[in-house]
Motif scaffolding. Structure first.
Motif, PDB file in Angstrom:
ATOM      1  N   VAL A 103      12.553  10.401  66.740  1.00  0.00           N
ATOM      2  CA  VAL A 103      11.874  10.483  68.030  1.00  0.00           C
ATOM      3  C   VAL A 103      12.571  11.968  68.439  1.00  0.00           C
ATOM      4  O   VAL A 103      12.060  12.694  68.991  1.00  0.00           O
ATOM      5  CB  VAL A 103      12.230   9.306  68.916  1.00  0.00           C
ATOM      6  N   THR A 104      13.977  11.867  68.343  1.00  0.00           N
ATOM      7  CA  THR A 104      14.698  12.963  68.952  1.00  0.00           C
ATOM      8  C   THR A 104      14.368  14.243  68.088  1.00  0.00           C
ATOM      9  O   THR A 104      14.754  15.349  68.811  1.00  0.00           O
ATOM     10  CB  THR A 104      16.325  12.572  69.122  1.00  0.00           C
ATOM     11  N   SER A 105      14.189  14.207  67.077  1.00  0.00           N
ATOM     12  CA  SER A 105      14.018  15.437  66.024  1.00  0.00           C
ATOM     13  C   SER A 105      12.865  16.016  66.548  1.00  0.00           C
ATOM     14  O   SER A 105      12.733  17.347  66.661  1.00  0.00           O
ATOM     15  CB  SER A 105      13.908  15.009  64.559  1.00  0.00           C
ATOM     16  N   THR A 106      11.669  15.207  66.619  1.00  0.00           N
ATOM     17  CA  THR A 106      10.552  15.587  67.197  1.00  0.00           C
ATOM     18  C   THR A 106      10.483  16.230  68.462  1.00  0.00           C
ATOM     19  O   THR A 106       9.797  17.207  68.800  1.00  0.00           O
ATOM     20  CB  THR A 106       9.237  14.916  66.799  1.00  0.00           C
ATOM     21  N   ALA A 107      11.048  15.624  69.315  1.00  0.00           N
ATOM     22  CA  ALA A 107      11.229  16.017  70.697  1.00  0.00           C
ATOM     23  C   ALA A 107      12.136  17.297  70.810  1.00  0.00           C
ATOM     24  O   ALA A 107      11.704  18.418  71.552  1.00  0.00           O
ATOM     25  CB  ALA A 107      11.990  15.073  71.647  1.00  0.00           C
ATOM     26  N   GLY A 108      13.115  17.542  69.991  1.00  0.00           N
ATOM     27  CA  GLY A 108      13.856  18.684  69.905  1.00  0.00           C
ATOM     28  C   GLY A 108      12.954  19.790  69.212  1.00  0.00           C
ATOM     29  O   GLY A 108      13.254  20.934  69.791  1.00  0.00           O
ATOM     30  N   THR A 109      12.128  19.572  68.345  1.00  0.00           N
ATOM     31  CA  THR A 109      11.293  20.710  67.847  1.00  0.00           C
ATOM     32  C   THR A 109      10.329  21.255  68.789  1.00  0.00           C
ATOM     33  O   THR A 109      10.201  22.404  69.182  1.00  0.00           O
ATOM     34  CB  THR A 109      10.388  20.061  66.545  1.00  0.00           C
ATOM     35  N   ALA A 110       9.901  20.334  69.701  1.00  0.00           N
ATOM     36  CA  ALA A 110       8.950  20.615  70.874  1.00  0.00           C
ATOM     37  C   ALA A 110       9.766  21.453  71.880  1.00  0.00           C
ATOM     38  O   ALA A 110       9.300  22.431  72.243  1.00  0.00           O
ATOM     39  CB  ALA A 110       8.208  19.334  71.633  1.00  0.00           C
ATOM     40  N   LEU A 125       9.782  22.655  80.427  1.00  0.00           N
ATOM     41  CA  LEU A 125      10.324  22.226  79.065  1.00  0.00           C
ATOM     42  C   LEU A 125      10.564  20.868  79.101  1.00  0.00           C
ATOM     43  O   LEU A 125      10.412  20.173  77.911  1.00  0.00           O
ATOM     44  CB  LEU A 125      11.457  22.993  79.163  1.00  0.00           C
ATOM     45  N   THR A 126      10.945  20.061  80.056  1.00  0.00           N
ATOM     46  CA  THR A 126      11.426  18.779  80.058  1.00  0.00           C
ATOM     47  C   THR A 126       9.926  18.124  79.808  1.00  0.00           C
ATOM     48  O   THR A 126       9.988  17.113  78.828  1.00  0.00           O
ATOM     49  CB  THR A 126      11.887  18.086  81.381  1.00  0.00           C
ATOM     50  N   LEU A 127       9.082  18.340  80.497  1.00  0.00           N
ATOM     51  CA  LEU A 127       7.682  17.497  80.353  1.00  0.00           C
ATOM     52  C   LEU A 127       7.208  17.893  78.835  1.00  0.00           C
ATOM     53  O   LEU A 127       6.568  16.976  78.122  1.00  0.00           O
ATOM     54  CB  LEU A 127       6.613  18.194  81.196  1.00  0.00           C
ATOM     55  N   LEU A 128       7.246  19.090  78.244  1.00  0.00           N
ATOM     56  CA  LEU A 128       6.853  19.511  76.699  1.00  0.00           C
ATOM     57  C   LEU A 128       7.885  18.515  75.803  1.00  0.00           C
ATOM     58  O   LEU A 128       7.064  18.058  75.007  1.00  0.00           O
ATOM     59  CB  LEU A 128       7.056  20.613  76.762  1.00  0.00           C
ATOM     60  N   VAL A 129       8.862  18.563  75.985  1.00  0.00           N
ATOM     61  CA  VAL A 129       9.944  17.817  75.047  1.00  0.00           C
ATOM     62  C   VAL A 129       9.538  16.241  75.172  1.00  0.00           C
ATOM     63  O   VAL A 129       9.430  15.452  74.252  1.00  0.00           O
ATOM     64  CB  VAL A 129      11.165  17.833  75.545  1.00  0.00           C
ATOM     65  N   ALA A 130       9.341  15.766  76.360  1.00  0.00           N
ATOM     66  CA  ALA A 130       9.001  14.237  76.484  1.00  0.00           C
ATOM     67  C   ALA A 130       7.748  14.189  75.789  1.00  0.00           C
ATOM     68  O   ALA A 130       7.750  12.844  74.828  1.00  0.00           O
ATOM     69  CB  ALA A 130       8.745  13.796  77.745  1.00  0.00           C
ATOM     70  N   VAL A 131       6.640  14.769  75.902  1.00  0.00           N
ATOM     71  CA  VAL A 131       5.443  14.535  75.097  1.00  0.00           C
ATOM     72  C   VAL A 131       5.506  14.654  73.601  1.00  0.00           C
ATOM     73  O   VAL A 131       4.975  14.061  72.754  1.00  0.00           O
ATOM     74  CB  VAL A 131       4.671  15.587  75.532  1.00  0.00           C
ATOM     75  N   GLY A 132       6.629  15.672  73.213  1.00  0.00           N
ATOM     76  CA  GLY A 132       6.872  15.704  71.779  1.00  0.00           C
ATOM     77  C   GLY A 132       7.511  14.820  71.250  1.00  0.00           C
ATOM     78  O   GLY A 132       7.148  14.335  69.944  1.00  0.00           O
ATOM     79  N   GLY A 133       8.314  13.940  71.936  1.00  0.00           N
ATOM     80  CA  GLY A 133       8.927  13.108  71.488  1.00  0.00           C
ATOM     81  C   GLY A 133       7.766  11.652  71.275  1.00  0.00           C
ATOM     82  O   GLY A 133       8.220  10.731  70.063  1.00  0.00           O
ATOM     83  N   VAL A 134       7.141  11.509  72.228  1.00  0.00           N
ATOM     84  CA  VAL A 134       5.923  10.433  72.117  1.00  0.00           C
ATOM     85  C   VAL A 134       5.193  10.826  70.704  1.00  0.00           C
ATOM     86  O   VAL A 134       4.711   9.837  70.359  1.00  0.00           O
ATOM     87  CB  VAL A 134       5.160  10.207  73.563  1.00  0.00           C
ATOM     88  N   VAL A 135       4.512  11.966  70.860  1.00  0.00           N
ATOM     89  CA  VAL A 135       3.585  12.465  69.728  1.00  0.00           C
ATOM     90  C   VAL A 135       4.386  11.994  68.282  1.00  0.00           C
ATOM     91  O   VAL A 135       3.964  11.757  67.320  1.00  0.00           O
ATOM     92  CB  VAL A 135       3.272  13.650  69.917  1.00  0.00           C
ATOM     93  N   GLY A 136       5.775  12.512  68.133  1.00  0.00           N
ATOM     94  CA  GLY A 136       6.565  12.144  66.951  1.00  0.00           C
ATOM     95  C   GLY A 136       6.582  10.734  66.611  1.00  0.00           C
ATOM     96  O   GLY A 136       6.156  10.265  65.737  1.00  0.00           O
ATOM     97  N   ALA A 137       6.735   9.984  67.594  1.00  0.00           N
ATOM     98  CA  ALA A 137       6.775   8.599  67.436  1.00  0.00           C
ATOM     99  C   ALA A 137       5.458   7.931  67.063  1.00  0.00           C
ATOM    100  O   ALA A 137       5.444   7.039  66.128  1.00  0.00           O
ATOM    101  CB  ALA A 137       7.318   7.731  68.790  1.00  0.00           C
ATOM    102  N   ALA A 138       4.380   8.317  67.669  1.00  0.00           N
ATOM    103  CA  ALA A 138       3.090   8.027  67.128  1.00  0.00           C
ATOM    104  C   ALA A 138       2.591   8.554  65.819  1.00  0.00           C
ATOM    105  O   ALA A 138       2.245   7.810  65.030  1.00  0.00           O
ATOM    106  CB  ALA A 138       2.012   8.571  68.129  1.00  0.00           C
ATOM    107  N   ILE A 139       3.211   9.781  65.419  1.00  0.00           N
ATOM    108  CA  ILE A 139       3.063   9.916  63.880  1.00  0.00           C
ATOM    109  C   ILE A 139       3.846   9.038  63.071  1.00  0.00           C
ATOM    110  O   ILE A 139       3.156   8.518  62.104  1.00  0.00           O
ATOM    111  CB  ILE A 139       3.382  11.558  63.696  1.00  0.00           C
ATOM    112  N   VAL A 140       5.040   8.749  63.386  1.00  0.00           N
ATOM    113  CA  VAL A 140       5.763   7.789  62.231  1.00  0.00           C
ATOM    114  C   VAL A 140       5.187   6.591  62.426  1.00  0.00           C
ATOM    115  O   VAL A 140       5.021   5.922  61.349  1.00  0.00           O
ATOM    116  CB  VAL A 140       7.264   7.786  63.126  1.00  0.00           C
ATOM    117  N   ALA A 141       4.641   5.959  63.560  1.00  0.00           N
ATOM    118  CA  ALA A 141       3.811   4.643  63.571  1.00  0.00           C
ATOM    119  C   ALA A 141       2.646   4.849  62.711  1.00  0.00           C
ATOM    120  O   ALA A 141       2.362   3.831  62.082  1.00  0.00           O
ATOM    121  CB  ALA A 141       3.591   4.189  65.068  1.00  0.00           C
ATOM    122  N   GLY A 142       1.871   5.860  62.811  1.00  0.00           N
ATOM    123  CA  GLY A 142       0.678   6.135  62.007  1.00  0.00           C
ATOM    124  C   GLY A 142       0.916   6.108  60.523  1.00  0.00           C
ATOM    125  O   GLY A 142       0.123   5.325  59.759  1.00  0.00           O
TER     126      GLY A 142
END
Length: 342
Positions: A103-110, A125-142
């Motif tokens: 989660v933090t790695s994908t958020a960091g990439t964003a 930037l805060t909003l983009l990073v938050a979305v990046g973390g959620v998207v990363g978690a969705a990828i892992v879950a998928g």
């Protein structure tokens, strides 16, 4: 009164005591953070500034310089502590944390994409990073999903996704000049230097709403700790409950990364410390929230004032504390048992 009822009452009392003590410690460190600096202030001067009765300079120093940073430290630490407690409880793994499952790695990439390619800072930037973390978690879950989320598979896939995200982040940094790379590296370590009122406001609103949602899911979380069969026997829809609880934890971690970057090891350490203070196999998210807030505020004070004239990123301090702590956890004989030993 039965033995079980007495044990539960004592556990609840210990949890409340630990939470209150750590909240008091966090508040004390918070006040110290408002007092320290090039212009040292007394508690009375800080109180006057907070109530609007201070002079212009004191009001500016406290309300515009120190208060947003101290609030950001408390919010980031609290969100990471609660998120880590949820991951460790749901996955029944003392080493589970948003750092581990990507989660933090994908958020960091964003965040790096936002800083280097889009030129963002502050609230966007805060909003983009938050979305990046959620998207990363969705990828892992998928990638993990196979008629449900399995703890060990989730961890392993998360480690792989985190590695890919880290590699892509490193590639992006190598394509820019040294000054931009330095900014990106500072943010990736975890820094509160850019904390301002817009970022603090968004972090507070999203973080508090997520913590309230987590409190409403407390019964489901406790049931999941007992195992899927027990949770189902208690009437919970196991996968639905697991997804909702973990989604809340992902939002908490993502908004924390958005505010300060990937501040390492806090989500790992805070629940572990809370668990040992309470003396139970699992950490209360409330106690872990208070421990996390105290950890980040204290680490930020060390980062600012430990070395004269040098303002270190807070992630340097948490990394220096967390790496030996992780090594100690790995060296314990009971680390492979879910929940470990109190």
């Amino acid at each position: 009164m039965s033995v079980t009822a007495t044990w539960r009452r004592n556990l609840r009392r210990r949890t409340m005591t630990v939470g209150l003590c750590m909240t008091t410690l966090a508040f004390a460190l918070f006040v110290v953070a408002l007092m320290l600096g090039q212009a040292g202030l007394s508690p009375t001067e800080v109180l006057e500034a907070l109530t609007g009765r201070g002079d212009r300079i004191t009001n500016f120093v406290v309300l515009q310089n120190r208060l947003p940073r101290a609030l950001a430290a408390a919010l980031v630490g609290g969100c990471l502590g609660a998120s880590g407690a949820v991951f460790q409880a749901v996955l029944r793994n003392p080493l589970a944390s948003p750092d581990i499952i990507g989660v933090t790695s994908t958020a960091g990439t964003a965040g790096v994409v936002g800083v280097l390619l889009l030129g963002l800072s502050g609230l966007p930037l805060t909003l983009l990073v938050a979305v990046g973390g959620v998207v990363g978690a969705a990828i892992v879950a998928g990638l993990t999903w196979n008629r449900g989320l399995v703890g060990m598979r989730l961890v392993l896939v998360g480690i792989g996704v985190a590695a890919v995200a880290t590699a892509f982040t490193s590639y992006l940094i190598t394509t820019v000049d040294s000054r931009e790379a330095a900014v990106a590296y500072t943010w990736l370590v975890g820094s509160l230097n850019g904390a301002g009122w817009p970022v603090v406001t968004v972090t507070a609103v999203v973080g508090i709403l997520a913590l309230v949602a987590l409190a409403l899911q407390a019964r489901g979380l406790r049931a999941l700790e007992l195992g899927d069969a027990t949770a189902a026997g208690l009437g919970f829809r196991v996968e639905r409950t697991r997804i909702l609880v973990m989604l809340t934890a992902v939002v908490l971690a993502s908004v924390a990364v958005g505010a300060a970057g990937p501040v390492g090891f806090v989500a790992l350490m805070a629940p572990q410390i809370a668990r040992r203070l309470v003396g139970h196999a699992s950490a209360s998210p409330a106690a872990a929230t208070a421990v996390g807030a105290a950890l980040v505020i204290g680490a930020d004070l060390i980062a600012q004032y430990a070395v004269s004239g040098v303002n270190l990123p807070v992630g340097v301090v948490t990394g220096a504390l967390g790496a030996p702590y992780l090594a100690w956890l790995l060296a314990r004989n009971d680390i492979n048992r879910p929940g470990g030993r109190s």
